[in-house]
Structure formats: C-alpha cells, structure tokens
Design an enzyme around this catalytic site. Structure first.
Site, PDB file in Angstrom:
ATOM      1  N   SER A 123      23.364 -46.047 -41.682  1.00  0.00           N
ATOM      2  CA  SER A 123      24.691 -46.349 -41.140  1.00  0.00           C
ATOM      3  C   SER A 123      25.779 -46.292 -42.198  1.00  0.00           C
ATOM      4  O   SER A 123      26.045 -45.236 -42.763  1.00  0.00           O
ATOM      5  CB  SER A 123      24.651 -47.712 -40.439  1.00  0.00           C
ATOM      6  OG  SER A 123      25.853 -47.959 -39.743  1.00  0.00           O
ATOM      7  N   HIS A 124      26.393 -47.434 -42.496  1.00  0.00           N
ATOM      8  CA  HIS A 124      27.536 -47.508 -43.397  1.00  0.00           C
ATOM      9  C   HIS A 124      27.119 -47.728 -44.851  1.00  0.00           C
ATOM     10  O   HIS A 124      27.981 -47.887 -45.713  1.00  0.00           O
ATOM     11  CB  HIS A 124      28.444 -48.652 -42.952  1.00  0.00           C
ATOM     12  CG  HIS A 124      27.719 -49.969 -42.853  1.00  0.00           C
ATOM     13  ND1 HIS A 124      26.801 -50.224 -41.870  1.00  0.00           N
ATOM     14  CD2 HIS A 124      27.760 -51.080 -43.624  1.00  0.00           C
ATOM     15  CE1 HIS A 124      26.305 -51.430 -42.030  1.00  0.00           C
ATOM     16  NE2 HIS A 124      26.866 -51.984 -43.094  1.00  0.00           N
ATOM     17  N   ASP A 304      29.052 -44.280 -35.728  1.00  0.00           N
ATOM     18  CA  ASP A 304      29.098 -45.254 -34.637  1.00  0.00           C
ATOM     19  C   ASP A 304      30.156 -46.338 -34.861  1.00  0.00           C
ATOM     20  O   ASP A 304      30.501 -47.056 -33.927  1.00  0.00           O
ATOM     21  CB  ASP A 304      27.720 -45.879 -34.379  1.00  0.00           C
ATOM     22  CG  ASP A 304      27.189 -46.707 -35.541  1.00  0.00           C
ATOM     23  OD1 ASP A 304      27.767 -46.644 -36.644  1.00  0.00           O
ATOM     24  OD2 ASP A 304      26.169 -47.405 -35.342  1.00  0.00           O
ATOM     25  N   LYS A 405      27.193 -48.179 -30.015  1.00  0.00           N
ATOM     26  CA  LYS A 405      28.614 -48.172 -30.337  1.00  0.00           C
ATOM     27  C   LYS A 405      29.007 -46.760 -30.717  1.00  0.00           C
ATOM     28  O   LYS A 405      28.169 -45.963 -31.132  1.00  0.00           O
ATOM     29  CB  LYS A 405      28.939 -49.172 -31.433  1.00  0.00           C
ATOM     30  CG  LYS A 405      28.110 -49.103 -32.700  1.00  0.00           C
ATOM     31  CD  LYS A 405      28.525 -50.236 -33.627  1.00  0.00           C
ATOM     32  CE  LYS A 405      27.613 -50.341 -34.853  1.00  0.00           C
ATOM     33  NZ  LYS A 405      26.359 -51.065 -34.548  1.00  0.00           N
TER      34      LYS A 405
END
Length: 589
Positions: A123-124, A304, A405
């Site tokens: 992800s991040h 997302d 998301k």
C-alpha cells in the site's frame, strides 16, 4: 480469441517440503514485511499455499492477480502462477506487466465472477530492496478476506509442512496481452490493467459533466500518482477521457521503488503537490507559493487512498467523507439508485459524517479500522444499506461500487460535486474551500488531527497500551458520580473504553479495536496500534473537537489551535513521549 500460447510441456506438479515461518499473520490489509523477509527461500510459497488451502472454492475457479509494481512483485507473481496451476486453479487473470490497482482487482473479481485474487502491495509503504513488500488475498465479493479466512490462513502457516508448485515451468510473459496455457492445466490471461476499471467508472460518473468542469477557463487540476500504480489509470481517465494536460499529471510512471519516495498521500510525503497547492506540511497557507491549481489530488502506491486539496486549502479525510455524503446526489451512481441510504466510517474517523447522517435521515455505522468491515454492510441481504458511502481517516474513501477503498473514485467524486455546483459556466467558480466552508456553516466543524509515531519499539508500544488499559479500568471502577476528571484547561474526561464492534449483519464480535477517551464537550481522543507497518509498531493518536455552526470563525480557526488543549491532555494521560523516547510524532495529519 486466438488459441492460448503454450509454455514448455515438460512440467509436472512438485510437492516441496518446508517448515513454518514465524509471524505470517495477516494484518489489517494482508501480510507486510521487509522485502528481504519475502525473499527467503519458501517464504512466499508457504504463505500462498496456506492461503490457497484456506480460501474457499479456488480449485476449478478463476483468480485475479496483480499489484502496485513494487520491487520483487514480478518474482512473486510467477511463483503464484506456478502454485495456482499446481493447486487446481482453472484460470488466472493478470494485469499487464503485473500491474493492477487494488480497486481494479476488486472490480475485476466482481465482473468476472472470480473466486478471489492475490494483491501484491504494501500500500502506502515504501518499496525497494531494503523496503517493504506485501501480499494479501481478496475473496469472491472483491473485498479483503474476512477474519475467518485470515485466521485460517495464519493457522495454516503455523503448521505447514509442504507446498505444491509446477516444476519445469518457464515464466509467463506478462508484457504481452493474451492467454498462455501452462502445465496443460491452467490458462493465464494477461489483460489491459485499466480497461475493466475504466468501464466501471463510466457507469458510476457523468463524464460529460466532468468534461464541462475541466474545460472552464477558471478551473485547473493537478494529480500526483507518486510513482505508484495509479499512474496508468490517471493518464487513461484524466488525460485521455477528460483532457487534463499530461504536464498536470505528476509521477505517473510506476516505479519499483516509487522513485525513492514514500507513496503515502498526506501533507508530509506528498510535499511537492502540497507546495504546488500553496500549503506547507501542516496544511497552513504559504502566501509566497504560487498555488497555480484550483484542485489537487494524490494517490498511494496501490491507488486505494486519496488526498484532496483546493487552492491553499487542505480537505481532511473525515471532512471529505462527510462532504461527499452530503452531496451524493451529484453522482449518478447514487442518484439513479434513489439516493444514498447509509454512511459508514471507521471508529477513529471524525464524527463529521454522523452529523450528515443525522440531518438527512441516513443509516450510520461505526466500524473498526480495515475495509473488510465495510464489506458485510455492502453485501447484506436485500441491499438494505446500499447505496452506501464509507471512509477512513487514513485517506480512504469509497462506496459499494466495489469492495475496496478507491482513490481514483474519490477524485472523480469530488470533481462531480464541483461540476454539480458549477453548472453555470458564467458564474464565479465555487471552489473546494467554498464547499467546505458552506458545509461547516450547515453542520458545524469537527476539528481533527492524527499523530503517527512510526517504527516504535514494540515492547515500548506495549507499555503505552498497557497504561491506557489500566487507566480505563481505573476510571470505570470509580463511582458514577466521580467519573468526571479534569485533564487540562476545559478538557474534562467523562467516559473511556476499548472499542468493541458487533457486526449488524453476521453478529460477529471484534474486540480491542482502540482506546477511546470521551470529553465533556463532545470532543475525544483515541489511541490505536496500526496494523499496516512492516517493522516495529505504529502508534496513532486521533484528536477531535466539534464546534457547532453557531460558532464564529469556523473557517479561520487553525486546527492546531482548536486542538492544543486536547493534545496536551492526551499526551499527559498516556505519557507517550516519556515511555517511547520520542520527542514528537513522525507525521501529523
């Protein structure tokens, strides 16, 4: 369709002996560790086999595989393909070059009727040889595996003794669109990474209205993909379909190390975009900055998450959720379904959305952090809660169009609200700031901030959380008439607990989801351990103060000023800095 290409026929299913690895427990969004951990012999294979054995009905079905393009993903994808073939999967659909955003995987699973999918992302988190890797499994509704499945995966990893793979298999060429048959038992179809997702967006939004907004001479936008997987989607949607100049689409080439950056769309890590919008890392206005754009947005590594900015104006994720919900009829997906029915938010997210739900008579749900908790609401029999908008304070926003998301969706949703409020092309532009101020004048303002303490020693983090648990136990043992304790000037504690969630659909219970401290004036602060890091612990402190519409100067009062007494009280109660050895947070949002 042309006949599938065939790889070497000299392949056979091989059973390989192995032993368990400690710590292969999926967190909030799958398994995340340092790349070097994933590169250990048998490490990926153990987790994939444990997942295939735990996931329902994968044999004889279709799976989707893709990721954010980070370092080591390409190797993991080939491993997953060989293991899927050896475990009886009929077909795997892969994004070209192995690229698929997390929202695109969810959309593909749903449109194909696939049994599930592997998403390769941290992800991040940063990527590269010395940084992070991640792997998670989504189930047939397109959403993250529920706790029943992740618990089964973890149990399997603790007792695994062998895994199955395809021996003698060449790598599948993921650069070339089309179908390849491997092992005479499974098809691998390489698809355009953006096509299916773009078609879904065309069903959700009015692109003609968006084009009219973006053609205004007094409106311009800039988008930062942060060298994550959002780049191809941004070029396809914002440039090819909506005419945004390519020069306004920043860092849209997916890179294995995200260009050396941290692909987290917040005021700290999206610093270049923030400066372009005339702000600093605290969200304060920099008068000397040019602020050339009216609308700015950014995505994280797997696309997302989202951050939304106006000219010299930062929109908090909590406000963003509330404002999109209040203006949902600007989006055809909601309008054509008879209007929004429900809003859902994670517990740490501010109560701004609750005010909208109360005023508009909508259902309102508060769930633990983790998108999987929204999925049950979306999949409830009879669509009793849909259409639904949901969001998290960690820059995640979405709806029931998929089960993840969706960062691109959130940007298109904001553009739709702007287009709806700017239909008169001859009138002055209604800006992002105007929309937020008008919202506060209607609903009041929830001043909100999050302090992240990253990579805290796990033992020290446990001491902090133990202290909080002890404080809550002591408070709740007090006689009822004594449960009012002054922590700082105008900060009076009246209630505290550990958040426990009972799912209204399946009645499952998720305990220990965060430490909540409620204040006399309706404000609060919350502590939570994040499950998205790869090493150590991340302590998150959430701070919120509500002021009603009657309060003067809601737009001008700085968030830091509004929250300063609550910050002091929370840090004093927890003794966080002394117990962790930290002088301050790593990131303030």
């Amino acid at each position: 369709h042309p006949a599938p290409r065939a790889l070497s026929a000299a392949m056979s299913v091989e059973t390989v002996s192995t032993t368990p690895f400690d710590g292969q427990k999926p967190g909030t969004s799958g398994l995340r560790k340092k790349t070097t951990v994933f590169q250990q012999e048998h490490y990926v294979e153990n987790f994939v086999q444990a997942t295939l054995d735990a996931a329902p009905d994968v044999r004889g079905g279709i799976l989707v595989v893709g990721g954010d393009g980070r370092y080591f993903n390409a190797d993991m994808i080939q491993t997953i393909l060989r293991m899927c073939a050896a475990n009886g999967v009929e077909k795997v659909v892969v994004g070209q070059h192995g690229l698929l955003s997390t929202p695109a995987v969810s959309a593909l699973i749903r449109s194909l009727g696939a049994r599930g999918g592997f998403i390769l992302t941290a992800s991040h988190n940063p990527g590269g040889p010395a940084e992070d890797c991640g792997l998670k499994y989504n189930v047939g509704n397109g959403g993250p595996a529920p706790e029943s499945v992740t618990d089964a995966i973890y149990l399997n990893t603790t007792k695994i003794s062998e895994y199955r793979t395809l021996a003698g298999s060449d790598d599948v060429n993921l650069a070339e669109l089309g179908t390849t048959r491997i092992g005479d038992c499974m098809d691998v179809e390489v698809v355009d990474s953006t096509e299916n997702y773009v078609e879904l967006m065309k069903q959700v939004f009015d692109f003609e209205a968006l084009e009219r907004l973006l053609s205004r001479s007094d409106f311009s936008m800039v988008y930062d993909a942060m060298n994550g997987v959002a780049g191809p989607y941004a070029r396809r949607i914002f440039h090819d379909m909506l005419g945004v100049p390519l020069d306004n689409l920043l860092n849209c080439e997916p890179l294995e190390d995200f260009g050396g950056g941290h692909p987290d769309p917040n005021l700290t890590y999206a610093a270049d975009l923030v400066r372009l919008m005339g702000l600093d890392r605290t969200g304060s206005v920099v008068e000397s900055a040019p602020a050339a754009y009216d609308f700015g947005a950014a995505a994280d590594g797997d696309a997302d998450r989202n951050m939304v900015l106006g000219k010299r104006f930062f929109v908090t994720p909590s406000d963003s959720l509330a404002i999109l919900a209040a203006n949902a009829d600007a989006i055809p997906f909601f309008r054509e379904a008879g209007g929004l029915k429900s809003i859902a938010r994670s517990m740490p997210t501010s109560g701004a959305a609750d005010l909208v739900a109360d005023k508009q008579g909508l259902g309102m749900f508060q769930v633990p952090t983790g998108w999987k908790f929204f999925g049950n609401l979306m999949d409830a029999d009879g669509d009793v809660y849909n259409p639904l908008i949901c969001g998290e304070e960690s820059f995640g926003t979405g709806s029931n169009h998929i089960r993840e998301k969706d960062g691109i969706w959130a940007v298109l949703a904001w553009l739709s609200v702007l287009a709806h409020l700017n239909q008169d092309s001859g009138a002055p532009l209604v800006s992002v700031r105007d929309i937020c101020v008008q919202h506060w004048e209607t609903y009041g303002r929830s001043f909100y901030s999050r302090y992240d303490y990253e990579n805290v020693d796990s033992a020290k983090a446990a001491v902090v959380m133990g202290r909080l648990t002890g404080m809550i136990d002591l408070f709740n043992k007090l006689p009822a008439e004594e449960r009012k304790i002054t922590l700082a000037d105008d900060v009076v504690l009246v209630d505290c607990d550990e958040f426990e969630y009972r799912d209204p659909v399946d009645q499952s219970v998720s305990p220990h989801q965060g430490w909540r401290f409620h204040l006399e004036d309706g404000s609060r602060f919350v502590f939570r351990l994040s499950g998205t890091g790869s090493v150590g612990a991340t302590i998150r402190l959430y701070l919120e103060k509500y002021l009603p519409p009657s309060e003067q100067g809601l737009a001008e009062l700085p968030t830091a000023k509004a929250l300063e007494q609550i910050v002091s009280a929370a840090l004093g109660l927890s003794d966080l800095h002394a117990l962790t050895g930290r002088e301050g947070p790593t990131v303030i949002t």
